[in-house]
Design an enzyme around this catalytic site. Structure first.
Site, mmCIF file in Angstrom:
data_model
loop_
_atom_site.group_PDB
_atom_site.id
_atom_site.type_symbol
_atom_site.label_atom_id
_atom_site.label_comp_id
_atom_site.label_asym_id
_atom_site.label_seq_id
_atom_site.Cartn_x
_atom_site.Cartn_y
_atom_site.Cartn_z
ATOM 1 N N HIS A 251 -6.977 8.884 5.249
ATOM 2 C CA HIS A 251 -7.645 8.911 3.945
ATOM 3 C C HIS A 251 -8.351 10.274 3.827
ATOM 4 O O HIS A 251 -8.740 10.856 4.840
ATOM 5 C CB HIS A 251 -8.674 7.777 3.938
ATOM 6 C CG HIS A 251 -9.357 7.544 2.637
ATOM 7 N ND1 HIS A 251 -10.442 8.279 2.212
ATOM 8 C CD2 HIS A 251 -9.122 6.640 1.657
ATOM 9 C CE1 HIS A 251 -10.845 7.822 1.029
ATOM 10 N NE2 HIS A 251 -10.059 6.831 0.669
ATOM 11 N N ASP B 186 -11.769 5.581 12.283
ATOM 12 C CA ASP B 186 -12.109 5.216 10.907
ATOM 13 C C ASP B 186 -11.689 3.760 10.710
ATOM 14 O O ASP B 186 -10.516 3.451 10.532
ATOM 15 C CB ASP B 186 -11.372 6.155 9.942
ATOM 16 C CG ASP B 186 -11.480 5.690 8.492
ATOM 17 O OD1 ASP B 186 -12.020 4.602 8.245
ATOM 18 O OD2 ASP B 186 -10.994 6.423 7.611
ATOM 19 N N CYS C 143 -5.953 8.247 -2.355
ATOM 20 C CA CYS C 143 -6.769 9.182 -1.556
ATOM 21 C C CYS C 143 -6.075 9.558 -0.258
ATOM 22 O O CYS C 143 -6.739 9.703 0.784
ATOM 23 C CB CYS C 143 -8.150 8.625 -1.264
ATOM 24 S SG CYS C 143 -9.145 8.446 -2.735
ATOM 25 N N GLN D 39 -10.407 0.144 7.112
ATOM 26 C CA GLN D 39 -9.417 -0.919 6.900
ATOM 27 C C GLN D 39 -9.191 -1.738 8.174
ATOM 28 O O GLN D 39 -8.303 -2.596 8.215
ATOM 29 C CB GLN D 39 -8.067 -0.314 6.449
ATOM 30 C CG GLN D 39 -8.152 0.558 5.229
ATOM 31 C CD GLN D 39 -8.482 -0.211 3.950
ATOM 32 O OE1 GLN D 39 -8.434 -1.444 3.915
ATOM 33 N NE2 GLN D 39 -8.824 0.511 2.906
ATOM 34 N N LYS E 158 -15.930 -3.208 1.878
ATOM 35 C CA LYS E 158 -14.555 -3.651 2.156
ATOM 36 C C LYS E 158 -14.544 -4.904 3.038
ATOM 37 O O LYS E 158 -13.491 -5.432 3.373
ATOM 38 C CB LYS E 158 -13.757 -2.526 2.830
ATOM 39 C CG LYS E 158 -13.468 -1.344 1.895
ATOM 40 C CD LYS E 158 -12.548 -0.360 2.553
ATOM 41 C CE LYS E 158 -12.627 1.025 1.963
ATOM 42 N NZ LYS E 158 -11.982 1.150 0.649
HETATM 43 N N1 7TS Z 1 -11.006 5.522 5.248
HETATM 44 C C1 7TS Z 1 -10.069 4.653 4.882
HETATM 45 C C2 7TS Z 1 -8.968 4.322 5.838
HETATM 46 C C3 7TS Z 1 -10.139 4.045 3.633
HETATM 47 O O1 7TS Z 1 -9.204 3.161 3.275
HETATM 48 C C4 7TS Z 1 -11.204 4.374 2.758
HETATM 49 C C5 7TS Z 1 -11.303 3.810 1.367
HETATM 50 C C6 7TS Z 1 -12.182 5.270 3.208
HETATM 51 C C7 7TS Z 1 -12.041 5.840 4.446
HETATM 52 C C8 7TS Z 1 -13.378 5.605 2.385
HETATM 53 O O2 7TS Z 1 -14.226 4.512 2.283
HETATM 54 P P1 7TS Z 1 -15.547 4.567 1.399
HETATM 55 O O3 7TS Z 1 -16.062 3.175 1.407
HETATM 56 O O4 7TS Z 1 -16.477 5.528 2.035
HETATM 57 O O5 7TS Z 1 -15.122 5.032 0.037
HETATM 58 N N2 7TS Z 1 -10.086 3.418 0.822
HETATM 59 C C9 7TS Z 1 -9.833 3.121 -0.484
HETATM 60 C C10 7TS Z 1 -8.588 2.710 -0.912
HETATM 61 O O6 7TS Z 1 -7.603 2.564 -0.207
HETATM 62 N N3 7TS Z 1 -8.655 2.526 -2.253
HETATM 63 O O7 7TS Z 1 -9.897 2.792 -2.657
HETATM 64 C C11 7TS Z 1 -10.639 3.168 -1.568
#
Ligand code: 7TS
Length: 405
Positions: free
Chosen positions: A121, A198, A362, A201, A224
């Site tokens: 990401h 990370d 992203c 997910q 999430k």
């Molecule tokens: N890393 C991964 C693997 C992610 O899927 C996401 C967000 C992030 C980092 C960033 O997370 P945040 O909570 O700091 O924004 N992924 C997604 C997605 O797949 N669609 O919207 C956000």
């Protein structure tokens, strides 16, 4: 798991969208919240709201207990050794930026290398790129194989004496691939290189034991995993966090401030400048309890069933390419239909009450690698059902009928 009963816990799922029952398949972007989490926010503001850590008065003590209770909950959830290793952030993105900035300042200099992967990401790419321009470090990238797994041989070959950190996703938000982080950590540690995982997910679907993994940094977002937005976690080994300088300056992170010299607070507070999102943390505690009560392994079994069921049905449609065909996959399906733009499918699904995500998710470097501008992504959570998968497939067939006409 009794899904009908579980669905009653999530008020938003009762909604209709364009007069159709909502089918929410955008869970990798953010999950919906159970009533216990929503009530926890409301209760905190109705009964105990006061700034944490700073007050002798009753309410301040209650909210501090709630906030620090949340830290202990997260410690248990990850099986960290001590609460000193649990830092609250705004989410995965801020957690990675904290490590990039602070670990970067202490341990990285020009010519050093950080290894990421092609399936990251942007949150696990751009913070390191900022260090490329600030400090002259170099990013090295693990390629992926045709099925969408990390090329582990290529990974081994990327490691040199210049490698100072490896930062990879636990689970890809596009491909759904569950990466072999145990193996990555073991290879990295045999070369004395720390690893950041990370877990944005990963944590919502896979039981994480940071001590067993021996991971150096593990990060995830509350939103999430059924918790509110605006709160997230950085787990870091005490031995690293101790040696890292503060990320931001301000209240809470200090020991003593004078104009001549300022000392810093002990862990974990050294990394938590300013008023934290204590209400978010209190509600996240409820979310983690909720997940643990159901059992994260049971949730994973359910989501995998939906993944397999929907994948088969999608394949039967024909003309569909699914990205990410690892046998070790989490509940995420990204796909395209020959000759049709993902956005058009997303829009026509939406009109039938089905929420999916479309676009680059992203992960633009991954899209470049796959040679596509974007995908349609369906992603599952504990409250989704096979009936919803059928609705999704029917709605997709209907959309394709319209688009191909
Ligand atoms: N890393 C991964 C693997 C992610 O899927 C996401 C967000 C992030 C980092 C960033 O997370 P945040 O909570 O700091 O924004 N992924 C997604 C997605 O797949 N669609 O919207 C956000």
């Amino acid at each position: 798991m009794d899904i009908t009963k579980i669905r009653d816990d999530f008020p938003i799922l009762e909604q209709e969208v364009y007069k159709r029952p909502l089918v929410y398949f955008d869970n990798a972007a953010t999950t919906q919240k159970p009533r216990v989490v929503i009530d926890a926010i409301s209760n905190a503001y109705c009964t105990i709201n006061a700034n944490v850590h700073r007050g002798v008065h009753h309410l301040s003590q209650l909210s501090t207990e709630g906030h620090e209770g949340g830290r202990e909950k997260v410690r248990q959830f990850l099986n960290a050794k001590t609460i000193k290793e649990i830092i609250f952030t705004r989410g995965t993105t801020e957690s990675i930026n904290l490590v990039a900035s602070s670990f970067g300042e202490a341990f990285l200099s020009a010519g050093d290398e950080v290894i990421v992967s092609e399936m990251e990401h942007h949150s696990n790419i751009v913070p390191w790129q900022l260090l490329e321009s600030k400090k002259g470090i170099k990013l090295r990238v693990i390629p992926i194989t045709e099925v969408g797994e990390l090329d582990m041989n290529a990974f081994r070959n990327l490691i040199t004496e210049k490698t100072k950190l490896i930062s990879v996703a636990h689970v890809s938000n596009v491909l759904g691939t569950i990466n072999p982080i145990e193996q990555i950590i073991s290879i990295a540690h045999s070369n004395n290189i720390p690893v950041l995982v990370d877990g944005a997910q990963g944590a919502p679907h896979i039981k994480v034991d940071v001590q067993k993994l021996d991971v150096d940094f593990y990060v995830f977002s509350g939103h999430k995993i059924y918790a509110p937005t605006g709160v997230g976690v950085l787990y870091g080994k005490e031995e690293w966090l101790d040696k890292m300088p503060p990320y931001q300056g301000g209240g809470e992170m200090i020991g003593k401030v004078t104009f001549e010299k300022t000392t810093f607070n002990e862990l974990p507070f050294k990394f938590e400048a300013g008023t934290p999102d204590y209400v978010g943390v209190i509600a996240m505690t409820e979310a983690l309890n909720y997940v643990e009560n159901l059992g994260i392994e049971n949730i994973a079994v359910h989501e995998t069933e939906l993944l397999q069921y929907t994948t088969e049905k999608l394949k039967a449609i024909g003309g569909i390419t699914i990205y990410g065909n690892s046998s070790c996959k989490s509940g995420v399906i990204s796909f395209n239909v020959d000759g049709i733009h993902p956005y058009d499918i997303g829009m026509l699904l939406d009109k039938q009450g089905i929420a999916v995500r479309t676009g680059h998710l992203c992960a633009q470097p991954l899209m470049d690698r796959l040679g596509i501008p974007g995908v349609v992504r369906a992603s599952f959570a504990l409250y989704n059902t096979k009936d919803e998968c059928d609705k999704f497939i029917n709605a997709l067939n209907r959309a394709l009928d319209i688009l191909k006409r």
